[in-house]
Design a protein around this motif. Structure first.
Motif, PDB file in Angstrom:
ATOM      1  N   HIS A  23       0.860  -1.176   0.000  1.00 42.26           N
ATOM      2  CA  HIS A  23       0.000   0.000   0.000  1.00 42.26           C
ATOM      3  C   HIS A  23       0.896   1.227   0.000  1.00 42.26           C
ATOM      4  O   HIS A  23       1.943   1.230   0.665  1.00 42.26           O
ATOM      5  CB  HIS A  23      -0.889   0.040   1.245  1.00 42.26           C
ATOM      6  N   ILE A  24       0.497   2.282  -0.714  1.00 43.57           N
ATOM      7  CA  ILE A  24       1.289   3.510  -0.721  1.00 43.57           C
ATOM      8  C   ILE A  24       0.455   4.683  -0.212  1.00 43.57           C
ATOM      9  O   ILE A  24      -0.757   4.730  -0.402  1.00 43.57           O
ATOM     10  CB  ILE A  24       1.856   3.827  -2.126  1.00 43.57           C
ATOM     11  N   GLU A  25       1.130   5.599   0.442  1.00 43.65           N
ATOM     12  CA  GLU A  25       0.504   6.848   0.861  1.00 43.65           C
ATOM     13  C   GLU A  25       1.174   7.979   0.096  1.00 43.65           C
ATOM     14  O   GLU A  25       2.395   8.141   0.169  1.00 43.65           O
ATOM     15  CB  GLU A  25       0.657   7.082   2.365  1.00 43.65           C
ATOM     16  N   MET A  33      -0.496   2.621  10.583  1.00 41.87           N
ATOM     17  CA  MET A  33      -1.010   1.544   9.733  1.00 41.87           C
ATOM     18  C   MET A  33      -0.049   0.356   9.704  1.00 41.87           C
ATOM     19  O   MET A  33      -0.467  -0.804   9.736  1.00 41.87           O
ATOM     20  CB  MET A  33      -1.246   2.069   8.324  1.00 41.87           C
ATOM     21  N   ALA A  34       1.242   0.650   9.634  1.00 39.34           N
ATOM     22  CA  ALA A  34       2.236  -0.422   9.594  1.00 39.34           C
ATOM     23  C   ALA A  34       2.213  -1.243  10.877  1.00 39.34           C
ATOM     24  O   ALA A  34       2.394  -2.462  10.861  1.00 39.34           O
ATOM     25  CB  ALA A  34       3.619   0.172   9.357  1.00 39.34           C
ATOM     26  N   ASP A  62       1.311  -7.476   8.193  1.00 33.47           N
ATOM     27  CA  ASP A  62       1.407  -8.315   7.000  1.00 33.47           C
ATOM     28  C   ASP A  62       1.152  -7.529   5.716  1.00 33.47           C
ATOM     29  O   ASP A  62       0.888  -8.112   4.655  1.00 33.47           O
ATOM     30  CB  ASP A  62       0.429  -9.490   7.086  1.00 33.47           C
ATOM     31  N   ILE A  63       1.217  -6.208   5.814  1.00 34.04           N
ATOM     32  CA  ILE A  63       1.130  -5.335   4.639  1.00 34.04           C
ATOM     33  C   ILE A  63       2.376  -4.459   4.628  1.00 34.04           C
ATOM     34  O   ILE A  63       2.831  -3.984   5.671  1.00 34.04           O
ATOM     35  CB  ILE A  63      -0.137  -4.466   4.673  1.00 34.04           C
TER      36      ILE A  63
END
Length: 214
Positions: free
Chosen positions: A42-44, A56-57, A62-63
């Motif tokens: 996923h990118i921000e 979020m991390a 697991d992402i």
């Protein structure tokens, strides 16, 4: 918002290649080698000081998360945040997000987060908005089929514009909230801006936009 110049920022970035990836274009199609796993990415786009991506991390180990931020004076704040946590599933890129295909291959990204992006309210600046059609195309070029954009903002004008832009592009809208903090949405990780604006009583707008498979 005017950012204070930090002439030492580049040196700090260079000193932390384990966080801010040097020459990220060299890892196009090979980001799994950076993270040493095949977890979703996923990118921000636009990270603020890193509170969201770090949170979020931690919540989703697991992402893999990649923050994209072109302002060096902002990147160093993220470095400070990530140094505190030593999180292995977060990396940064000090680049412009205008053309993501320089850095990622098709299908390498599952989700894009757009949090409190610059609204660029003047009509002549429309093409700079991160939900303008050229940006939507750029995200799609690196995402899996049915990839998602998750957006939050306190700017009603940008939110209305973005809903129209998503719809015009043919995307499916899910979980549209006109007042996120008074909704029953669960698991929200707040950004620094979100904490500041919501404390003032500002509404937080949120939506998810999904690309249609082609």
């Amino acid at each position: 918002m005017r950012l204070r110049n930090k002439p030492w920022a580049q040196n700090m970035i260079d000193d932390h290649p384990e966080i801010v990836i040097p020459d990220p274009e060299n890892w196009k199609g090979r980001w799994n080698e950076i993270f040493k796993n095949d977890h979703p990415i996923h990118i921000e786009v636009g990270t603020g000081k890193g509170q969201f991506i770090s949170g979020m991390a931690e919540k989703y180990p697991d992402i893999n998360f990649i923050g994209i931020e072109r302002q060096k004076s902002v990147v160093v704040s993220v470095i400070d945040k990530l140094k505190e946590t030593d999180q292995k599933n977060v990396r940064m890129m000090n680049v412009n997000a205008a053309d993501l295909k320089d850095f990622f291959s098709k299908g390498e990204i599952e989700r894009v987060y757009l949090n409190f992006s610059d609204p660029w309210p003047k009509n002549r600046h429309e093409k700079r908005r991160l939900t303008y059609e050229t940006f939507l195309q750029s995200y799609e070029e690196v995402m899996v089929p049915s990839g998602e954009i998750h957006m939050k903002t306190d700017n009603q004008g940008l939110f209305e514009y973005s809903l129209h832009s998503f719809s015009k592009y043919g995307m499916v809208l899910n979980n549209v909230s006109l007042d996120l903090h008074k909704s029953n949405f669960e698991g929200n990780i707040m950004t620094e801006y979100e904490e500041k604006f919501s404390a003032k009583g500002n509404r937080i707008y949120r939506c998810e936009a999904v690309y249609r498979s082609k």
